[in-house]
Write an enzyme that holds these catalytic residues in place. Sequence first.
Site, PDB file in Angstrom:
ATOM      1  N   ASP A 246       0.815  -1.220   0.000  1.00 23.94           N
ATOM      2  CA  ASP A 246       0.000   0.000   0.000  1.00 23.94           C
ATOM      3  C   ASP A 246       0.847   1.268   0.000  1.00 23.94           C
ATOM      4  O   ASP A 246       2.072   1.223   0.172  1.00 23.94           O
ATOM      5  CB  ASP A 246      -0.953  -0.018   1.217  1.00 23.94           C
TER       6      ASP A 246
ATOM      7  N   ASN B 116      -6.792  -2.322  14.448  1.00 21.73           N
ATOM      8  CA  ASN B 116      -8.224  -2.593  14.248  1.00 21.73           C
ATOM      9  C   ASN B 116      -8.433  -3.822  13.370  1.00 21.73           C
ATOM     10  O   ASN B 116      -9.518  -4.045  12.849  1.00 21.73           O
ATOM     11  CB  ASN B 116      -8.928  -1.373  13.644  1.00 21.73           C
TER      12      ASN B 116
ATOM     13  N   HIS C  68      -6.844  -4.487  10.474  1.00 21.04           N
ATOM     14  CA  HIS C  68      -6.686  -4.357   9.023  1.00 21.04           C
ATOM     15  C   HIS C  68      -5.457  -5.107   8.520  1.00 21.04           C
ATOM     16  O   HIS C  68      -4.501  -5.347   9.258  1.00 21.04           O
ATOM     17  CB  HIS C  68      -6.683  -2.885   8.571  1.00 21.04           C
TER      18      HIS C  68
ATOM     19  N   GLU D  88      -9.467  -1.931   5.703  1.00 20.42           N
ATOM     20  CA  GLU D  88     -10.098  -1.685   6.989  1.00 20.42           C
ATOM     21  C   GLU D  88     -11.302  -2.620   7.167  1.00 20.42           C
ATOM     22  O   GLU D  88     -11.769  -3.218   6.185  1.00 20.42           O
ATOM     23  CB  GLU D  88     -10.569  -0.226   7.038  1.00 20.42           C
TER      24      GLU D  88
HETATM   25  C1  GLP Z   1       0.055   0.111   8.493  1.00 27.01           C
HETATM   26  C2  GLP Z   1       0.201  -0.753   7.264  1.00 27.01           C
HETATM   27  C3  GLP Z   1      -0.151  -2.182   7.577  1.00 27.01           C
HETATM   28  C4  GLP Z   1       0.585  -2.643   8.826  1.00 27.01           C
HETATM   29  C5  GLP Z   1       0.191  -1.805   9.988  1.00 27.01           C
HETATM   30  C6  GLP Z   1       0.810  -2.260  11.306  1.00 27.01           C
HETATM   31  O1  GLP Z   1      -1.251   0.451   8.745  1.00 27.01           O
HETATM   32  N1  GLP Z   1      -0.615  -0.288   6.196  1.00 27.01           N
HETATM   33  O2  GLP Z   1       0.206  -2.980   6.472  1.00 27.01           O
HETATM   34  O3  GLP Z   1       0.259  -3.986   9.086  1.00 27.01           O
HETATM   35  O4  GLP Z   1       0.624  -0.490   9.661  1.00 27.01           O
HETATM   36  O5  GLP Z   1       1.816  -1.413  11.690  1.00 27.01           O
HETATM   37  P1  GLP Z   1       2.739  -1.611  12.954  1.00 27.01           P
HETATM   38  O6  GLP Z   1       3.669  -2.724  12.635  1.00 27.01           O
HETATM   39  O7  GLP Z   1       3.453  -0.303  13.066  1.00 27.01           O
HETATM   40  O8  GLP Z   1       1.862  -1.901  14.110  1.00 27.01           O
END
Ligand code: GLP
Length: 255
Positions: free
Chosen positions: A67, A136, A138, A143
Site C-alpha cells: 500500500d 483494528n 486491518h 479496513e
Molecule cells: C500500516 C500498514 C499495515 C501494517 C500496519 C501495522 O497500517 N498499512 O500494512 O500492518 O501499519 O503497523 P505496525 O507494525 O506499526 O503496528
Amino acid sequence: MDRVVLSHAGDVARLAAHRIAEALRADPELVLGLATGRTMERIYAELVRMHRAEGLCFAGCRTFNLDEYVCLGPDDPGSYRHYMNRHLFDLVDIDVARTHVPDGLAPDMQAEGLRYEALIRQSGGIGLQLLGLGENGHIGFNEPMSPLSSRTRAVALTPETRRQNSGMFASDTSGNDASRVPSRAITMGIGTILEAREILLVVTGMIKAAPLADALDGPPGLLAPASALRHHPQCHLIADAEAASWLRKLPDQCL
Ligand code: GLP
C-alpha cells in the site's frame, strides 16, 4: 494457518527474515510482497544484516508493496516508498526498477489500481507475501468491512488507523498528530493478498493481542479483515508471546 510463538519480538523478526532469506535462496527471482509499519523495521534490519554478513542477494527478485498513502510522493518521509528505500532498498543490492509501490500521486486511482494488479499478474503473481496486522485488524489498508474479493484500490482510512500511524508523521513541534496522516490510501485488496502463494503474518506486542484473537478465533467476517487468512493454504503466523496471549488454540511451536 500454522502458528509459531516466540518469546520476544526480536526473535520473531529474525525467524521471519530467515524464512524470507530461505525463499530467496531457493528462488533468486522470487516475487516478494512487502509490508510497512514498525513491526517490519526489525525484519528489514535483519535482512540488511544478512545481505552484509552472509551475501544474501536481492538482485534477481521483484517486490510489490501492499500500500501507499494517497497524495504522498517518494520524497515525502511519510510515504511508504520513502520508508522502503530507507529501511531496505537503499541498503541492499536490489534493482530499484524491480521494486513496486502503488503510486500515491497517480492522477487516476482506479487506473493505478488496475495497472498495479496487471503488473503483479505479469510478474507471475506474488510468491511470498509479508503481512502485518493493524490495531483494528486491518491487513494492508483493508479496513473492517473491506470486501473479501477486493482488489487494489483507493480507500478511506479510519480515524483509528490514522491515529495508530501518526508516529510516522511526528514533528518536533506537533508530536503525534493524526491530522497529519493522509485520510486516503491505495492498497492491494484482500482478494489480491489471498492470491499470494505463501503468506507470512507477523504480529508482535500486547496491543495486537485482541485483533489477532479476533482474526484467528473470533467470528470470521468483514469486521475482522485478517480472518480471511484462515482459509489460505499456506499462511504462517509468527507472533511474540504478548500478541499471542489471547489466542485460544495452543501454538504449533512455542520456542
Ligand atoms: C500500516 C500498514 C499495515 C501494517 C500496519 C501495522 O497500517 N498499512 O500494512 O500492518 O501499519 O503497523 P505496525 O507494525 O506499526 O503496528
